[in-house]
Every structure is written in C-alpha cells, then in structure tokens.
Design a protein around this motif. Structure first.
Motif, mmCIF file in Angstrom:
data_model
loop_
_atom_site.group_PDB
_atom_site.id
_atom_site.type_symbol
_atom_site.label_atom_id
_atom_site.label_comp_id
_atom_site.label_asym_id
_atom_site.label_seq_id
_atom_site.Cartn_x
_atom_site.Cartn_y
_atom_site.Cartn_z
ATOM 1 N N UNK A 1 0.821 -1.410 -0.011
ATOM 2 C CA UNK A 1 0.028 0.003 -0.128
ATOM 3 C C UNK A 1 0.833 1.114 0.128
ATOM 4 N N UNK A 2 1.800 1.137 0.646
ATOM 5 C CA UNK A 2 2.856 2.423 0.758
ATOM 6 C C UNK A 2 3.531 2.688 -0.666
ATOM 7 N N UNK A 3 3.827 1.624 -1.335
ATOM 8 C CA UNK A 3 4.344 1.893 -2.803
ATOM 9 C C UNK A 3 3.169 2.243 -3.566
ATOM 10 N N UNK A 4 2.172 1.818 -3.657
ATOM 11 C CA UNK A 4 0.950 2.238 -4.325
ATOM 12 C C UNK A 4 0.590 3.790 -4.080
ATOM 13 N N UNK A 5 0.419 4.170 -2.986
ATOM 14 C CA UNK A 5 0.383 5.538 -2.459
ATOM 15 C C UNK A 5 1.246 6.485 -2.386
ATOM 16 N N UNK A 6 2.579 5.934 -2.590
ATOM 17 C CA UNK A 6 3.892 6.750 -2.446
ATOM 18 C C UNK A 6 4.201 7.278 -1.370
ATOM 19 N N UNK A 7 3.927 6.481 -0.312
ATOM 20 C CA UNK A 7 4.306 6.764 1.254
ATOM 21 C C UNK A 7 5.816 6.553 1.650
ATOM 22 N N UNK A 8 6.431 7.133 2.246
ATOM 23 C CA UNK A 8 7.599 6.812 2.965
ATOM 24 C C UNK A 8 7.585 6.674 4.171
ATOM 25 N N UNK A 9 7.518 5.489 5.008
ATOM 26 C CA UNK A 9 7.178 5.412 6.307
ATOM 27 C C UNK A 9 8.736 5.991 7.253
ATOM 28 N N UNK A 10 8.568 6.565 8.046
ATOM 29 C CA UNK A 10 9.862 7.054 8.876
ATOM 30 C C UNK A 10 10.518 5.938 9.651
ATOM 31 N N UNK A 11 11.716 5.846 9.862
ATOM 32 C CA UNK A 11 12.632 4.800 10.469
ATOM 33 C C UNK A 11 11.992 4.671 11.794
ATOM 34 N N UNK A 12 11.856 3.390 11.946
ATOM 35 C CA UNK A 12 11.508 2.609 13.444
ATOM 36 C C UNK A 12 9.865 2.859 13.513
ATOM 37 N N UNK A 13 8.900 3.424 12.383
ATOM 38 C CA UNK A 13 7.676 3.233 12.383
ATOM 39 C C UNK A 13 7.208 2.079 12.978
ATOM 40 N N UNK A 14 5.986 1.942 13.706
ATOM 41 C CA UNK A 14 5.522 0.632 14.254
ATOM 42 C C UNK A 14 4.334 0.330 12.887
ATOM 43 N N UNK A 15 4.253 -0.878 12.876
ATOM 44 C CA UNK A 15 3.128 -1.472 12.228
ATOM 45 C C UNK A 15 1.696 -0.753 12.236
ATOM 46 N N UNK A 16 1.424 -0.262 13.464
ATOM 47 C CA UNK A 16 0.117 0.262 13.722
ATOM 48 C C UNK A 16 -0.061 1.637 13.070
ATOM 49 N N UNK A 17 1.173 2.659 13.084
ATOM 50 C CA UNK A 17 1.359 3.840 12.686
ATOM 51 C C UNK A 17 1.249 3.888 11.365
ATOM 52 N N UNK A 18 1.960 2.768 10.638
ATOM 53 C CA UNK A 18 1.956 2.494 9.130
ATOM 54 C C UNK A 18 0.410 2.294 8.672
ATOM 55 N N UNK A 19 -0.396 1.579 9.243
ATOM 56 C CA UNK A 19 -1.792 1.329 8.842
ATOM 57 C C UNK A 19 -2.446 2.516 9.097
ATOM 58 N N UNK A 20 -2.130 3.279 10.144
ATOM 59 C CA UNK A 20 -3.112 4.506 10.420
ATOM 60 C C UNK A 20 -2.774 5.658 9.240
#
Length: 115
Positions: free
Chosen positions: A55-74
């Motif tokens: 989903x991050x690839x589709x939406x062109x999102x770059x998660x911050x280093x050390x981001x939890x899976x819950x934060x990524x889902x949000x």
C-alpha cells in the motif's frame, strides 16, 4: 500442519517418504503461513508488514525509520480516506472518522472563508 498427514498411511510409513516430507516441510509451512496472512491484507486495519509495504508503494508513502506497524496502517488509512471534503457534512464525517465521534466541532465563518 504437517505435510505427511495428508499422505496415505502406507506412504507415510516408508522411510523415503518420511525424508521427503522432512525436506519439503519448511517450504510447506511458509506457504501455509503466507496463505493465512493473506486474508489480513484485504483490510487496511489489519495489514501485515508485506501488505503495508504494498500500500505504501501504491500511495507513494515513505514511512519514517522505526515506525510501528500500527502507525503505518494509520498513515495508509488516513491517505485512503483523504478525499477533499466539499461540504460541511463531508468535512465533519471525515474528521470524526479520524478523531472519533463527538470529538469534532466544526465552525465555519462564511464571510471570511475560514473553518
């Protein structure tokens, strides 16, 4: 779930087939695990790490280093819900979906074009 449990008894008792089952079991276990996790990736609130990456690839999102899976889902969910609200009702519904029902007060100053 053991592969040899699916074989007929006369095969599972043979030494050669026990060795084959032992060799193939790790791959079989990986496939079973992936199939069980695949159902979670159909819903944004239960994405696995792999689902988040897709989903991050589709939406062109770059998660911050050390981001939890819950934060990524949000983050994915917020981006998914982020269509522009053109009416007061749509804006209120959008904010309540993020912050919670009853937590939003929307005041519009029509003369100043401000919210």
């Amino acid at each position: 779930m053991l592969l040899r449990d699916y074989w007929p008894r006369f095969l599972s008792e043979l030494f050669e087939f026990q060795e084959i089952a032992g060799a193939e079991q790790p791959e079989f276990s990986i496939v079973v695990h992936d199939i069980e996790e695949a159902a979670d990736d159909f819903f944004l609130v239960s994405l696995s790490d792999y689902g988040c990456s897709r989903w991050e690839k589709i939406m062109e999102l770059v998660p911050a280093e050390g981001t939890t899976i819950a934060d990524r889902r949000r983050q994915i969910l917020l981006k998914y819900l982020s269509r522009l609200p053109y009416t007061e009702t749509m804006l209120r519904n959008y904010l309540e979906s993020i912050l919670g029902e009853g937590e939003v007060v929307v005041e519009i100053d029509y003369d100043e074009y401000a919210v």
